[in-house]
Motif scaffolding. Structure first.
Motif, PDB file in Angstrom:
ATOM      1  N   MET A   1      20.735  98.450  71.249  1.00  0.00           N
ATOM      2  CA  MET A   1      21.244  99.363  70.250  1.00  0.00           C
ATOM      3  C   MET A   1      21.244  98.673  68.886  1.00  0.00           C
ATOM      4  O   MET A   1      21.692  97.555  68.752  1.00  0.00           O
ATOM      5  N   LYS A   2      20.753  99.351  67.871  1.00  0.00           N
ATOM      6  CA  LYS A   2      20.703  98.788  66.528  1.00  0.00           C
ATOM      7  C   LYS A   2      22.046  98.989  65.835  1.00  0.00           C
ATOM      8  O   LYS A   2      22.726  99.977  66.068  1.00  0.00           O
ATOM      9  N   PRO A   3      22.430  98.025  64.980  1.00  0.00           N
ATOM     10  CA  PRO A   3      23.697  98.184  64.250  1.00  0.00           C
ATOM     11  C   PRO A   3      23.602  99.338  63.256  1.00  0.00           C
ATOM     12  O   PRO A   3      22.515  99.718  62.844  1.00  0.00           O
ATOM     13  N   PRO A   4      24.745  99.898  62.865  1.00  0.00           N
ATOM     14  CA  PRO A   4      24.714 100.994  61.900  1.00  0.00           C
ATOM     15  C   PRO A   4      24.195 100.500  60.555  1.00  0.00           C
ATOM     16  O   PRO A   4      24.272  99.322  60.231  1.00  0.00           O
ATOM     17  N   ALA A   5      23.623 101.419  59.800  1.00  0.00           N
ATOM     18  CA  ALA A   5      23.106 101.083  58.473  1.00  0.00           C
ATOM     19  C   ALA A   5      24.250 100.604  57.592  1.00  0.00           C
ATOM     20  O   ALA A   5      25.357 101.126  57.648  1.00  0.00           O
ATOM     21  N   ILE A   6      23.968  99.610  56.798  1.00  0.00           N
ATOM     22  CA  ILE A   6      24.961  99.063  55.883  1.00  0.00           C
ATOM     23  C   ILE A   6      24.598  99.522  54.480  1.00  0.00           C
ATOM     24  O   ILE A   6      23.461  99.390  54.048  1.00  0.00           O
ATOM     25  N   ASP A   7      25.560 100.075  53.794  1.00  0.00           N
ATOM     26  CA  ASP A   7      25.341 100.621  52.462  1.00  0.00           C
ATOM     27  C   ASP A   7      26.687 100.559  51.746  1.00  0.00           C
ATOM     28  O   ASP A   7      27.604 101.276  52.106  1.00  0.00           O
ATOM     29  N   TYR A   8      26.831  99.670  50.764  1.00  0.00           N
ATOM     30  CA  TYR A   8      28.100  99.496  50.077  1.00  0.00           C
ATOM     31  C   TYR A   8      27.839  98.903  48.700  1.00  0.00           C
ATOM     32  O   TYR A   8      26.706  98.595  48.348  1.00  0.00           O
ATOM     33  N   TYR A   9      28.900  98.694  47.921  1.00  0.00           N
ATOM     34  CA  TYR A   9      28.779  98.165  46.561  1.00  0.00           C
ATOM     35  C   TYR A   9      29.495  96.831  46.442  1.00  0.00           C
ATOM     36  O   TYR A   9      30.525  96.614  47.070  1.00  0.00           O
ATOM     37  N   ILE A  10      28.916  95.955  45.627  1.00  0.00           N
ATOM     38  CA  ILE A  10      29.553  94.681  45.284  1.00  0.00           C
ATOM     39  C   ILE A  10      29.438  94.489  43.777  1.00  0.00           C
ATOM     40  O   ILE A  10      28.648  95.153  43.112  1.00  0.00           O
ATOM     41  N   ILE A  11      30.229  93.551  43.261  1.00  0.00           N
ATOM     42  CA  ILE A  11      30.200  93.215  41.836  1.00  0.00           C
ATOM     43  C   ILE A  11      29.868  91.737  41.716  1.00  0.00           C
ATOM     44  O   ILE A  11      30.448  90.908  42.410  1.00  0.00           O
ATOM     45  N   ALA A  12      28.917  91.407  40.829  1.00  0.00           N
ATOM     46  CA  ALA A  12      28.547  90.017  40.571  1.00  0.00           C
ATOM     47  C   ALA A  12      28.276  89.858  39.081  1.00  0.00           C
ATOM     48  O   ALA A  12      27.885  90.806  38.405  1.00  0.00           O
ATOM     49  N   THR A  13      28.470  88.651  38.579  1.00  0.00           N
ATOM     50  CA  THR A  13      28.179  88.356  37.178  1.00  0.00           C
ATOM     51  C   THR A  13      26.795  87.735  37.081  1.00  0.00           C
ATOM     52  O   THR A  13      26.509  86.734  37.736  1.00  0.00           O
ATOM     53  N   ILE A  14      25.954  88.360  36.266  1.00  0.00           N
ATOM     54  CA  ILE A  14      24.591  87.881  36.057  1.00  0.00           C
ATOM     55  C   ILE A  14      24.363  87.811  34.553  1.00  0.00           C
ATOM     56  O   ILE A  14      24.611  88.783  33.835  1.00  0.00           O
ATOM     57  N   ASN A  15      23.903  86.651  34.101  1.00  0.00           N
ATOM     58  CA  ASN A  15      23.694  86.435  32.662  1.00  0.00           C
ATOM     59  C   ASN A  15      24.951  86.804  31.870  1.00  0.00           C
ATOM     60  O   ASN A  15      24.873  87.472  30.847  1.00  0.00           O
ATOM     61  N   GLU A  16      26.097  86.378  32.401  1.00  0.00           N
ATOM     62  CA  GLU A  16      27.390  86.590  31.765  1.00  0.00           C
ATOM     63  C   GLU A  16      27.780  88.055  31.626  1.00  0.00           C
ATOM     64  O   GLU A  16      28.632  88.403  30.813  1.00  0.00           O
ATOM     65  N   GLN A  17      27.157  88.934  32.430  1.00  0.00           N
ATOM     66  CA  GLN A  17      27.508  90.345  32.426  1.00  0.00           C
ATOM     67  C   GLN A  17      27.857  90.781  33.845  1.00  0.00           C
ATOM     68  O   GLN A  17      27.150  90.435  34.791  1.00  0.00           O
ATOM     69  N   GLU A  18      28.939  91.537  33.976  1.00  0.00           N
ATOM     70  CA  GLU A  18      29.344  92.052  35.274  1.00  0.00           C
ATOM     71  C   GLU A  18      28.392  93.181  35.673  1.00  0.00           C
ATOM     72  O   GLU A  18      28.174  94.113  34.904  1.00  0.00           O
ATOM     73  N   LYS A  19      27.832  93.072  36.871  1.00  0.00           N
ATOM     74  CA  LYS A  19      26.901  94.078  37.380  1.00  0.00           C
ATOM     75  C   LYS A  19      27.430  94.650  38.686  1.00  0.00           C
ATOM     76  O   LYS A  19      27.969  93.928  39.519  1.00  0.00           O
ATOM     77  N   HIS A  20      27.256  95.927  38.875  1.00  0.00           N
ATOM     78  CA  HIS A  20      27.630  96.613  40.099  1.00  0.00           C
ATOM     79  C   HIS A  20      26.350  96.886  40.885  1.00  0.00           C
ATOM     80  O   HIS A  20      25.445  97.557  40.384  1.00  0.00           O
ATOM     81  N   PHE A  21      26.278  96.347  42.098  1.00  0.00           N
ATOM     82  CA  PHE A  21      25.095  96.478  42.932  1.00  0.00           C
ATOM     83  C   PHE A  21      25.385  97.359  44.128  1.00  0.00           C
ATOM     84  O   PHE A  21      26.433  97.234  44.757  1.00  0.00           O
ATOM     85  N   LYS A  22      24.436  98.177  44.462  1.00  0.00           N
ATOM     86  CA  LYS A  22      24.455  98.857  45.755  1.00  0.00           C
ATOM     87  C   LYS A  22      23.643  97.959  46.683  1.00  0.00           C
ATOM     88  O   LYS A  22      22.544  97.515  46.338  1.00  0.00           O
ATOM     89  N   VAL A  23      24.184  97.660  47.858  1.00  0.00           N
ATOM     90  CA  VAL A  23      23.513  96.798  48.822  1.00  0.00           C
ATOM     91  C   VAL A  23      23.166  97.643  50.043  1.00  0.00           C
ATOM     92  O   VAL A  23      24.014  98.353  50.572  1.00  0.00           O
ATOM     93  N   VAL A  24      21.899  97.548  50.472  1.00  0.00           N
ATOM     94  CA  VAL A  24      21.415  98.295  51.626  1.00  0.00           C
ATOM     95  C   VAL A  24      20.751  97.316  52.581  1.00  0.00           C
ATOM     96  O   VAL A  24      19.912  96.513  52.167  1.00  0.00           O
ATOM     97  N   GLN A  25      21.147  97.370  53.852  1.00  0.00           N
ATOM     98  CA  GLN A  25      20.499  96.512  54.847  1.00  0.00           C
ATOM     99  C   GLN A  25      19.167  97.144  55.228  1.00  0.00           C
ATOM    100  O   GLN A  25      19.089  98.334  55.512  1.00  0.00           O
TER     101      GLN A  25
END
Length: 81
Positions: A1-25
């Protein structure tokens, strides 16, 4: 059985700017989880945790510290409590 799809948001700082990413497995032929990071509808990078424990980018422009930070955020979301 395959794990459920992962789809969520994280926040990271890139080039001194806060970025909101959607992450998809993504499904891979090697059965090693790979994660695509999006800003809006644009895929900006892909990451995966290698067997030796370090997060690596498959493509995209990021420094190692940011890759490891995003990887740790992914682990927080994907590791059961």
């Amino acid at each position: 059985m395959k794990p459920p799809a992962i789809d969520y948001y994280i926040i990271a700082t890139i080039n001194e700017q806060e970025k909101h990413f959607k992450v998809v497995q993504l499904q891979t032929t090697e059965d090693v989880p790979c994660y695509a990071c999006f800003i809006g509808e644009t895929e900006i990078r892909q990451l995966r945790k290698e067997t030796y424990g370090k997060w690596e980018k498959l493509w995209g422009n990021l420094d190692n510290n940011t890759i490891q930070f995003i990887g740790s955020q992914i682990m927080e979301k994907t590791t059961p409590p």
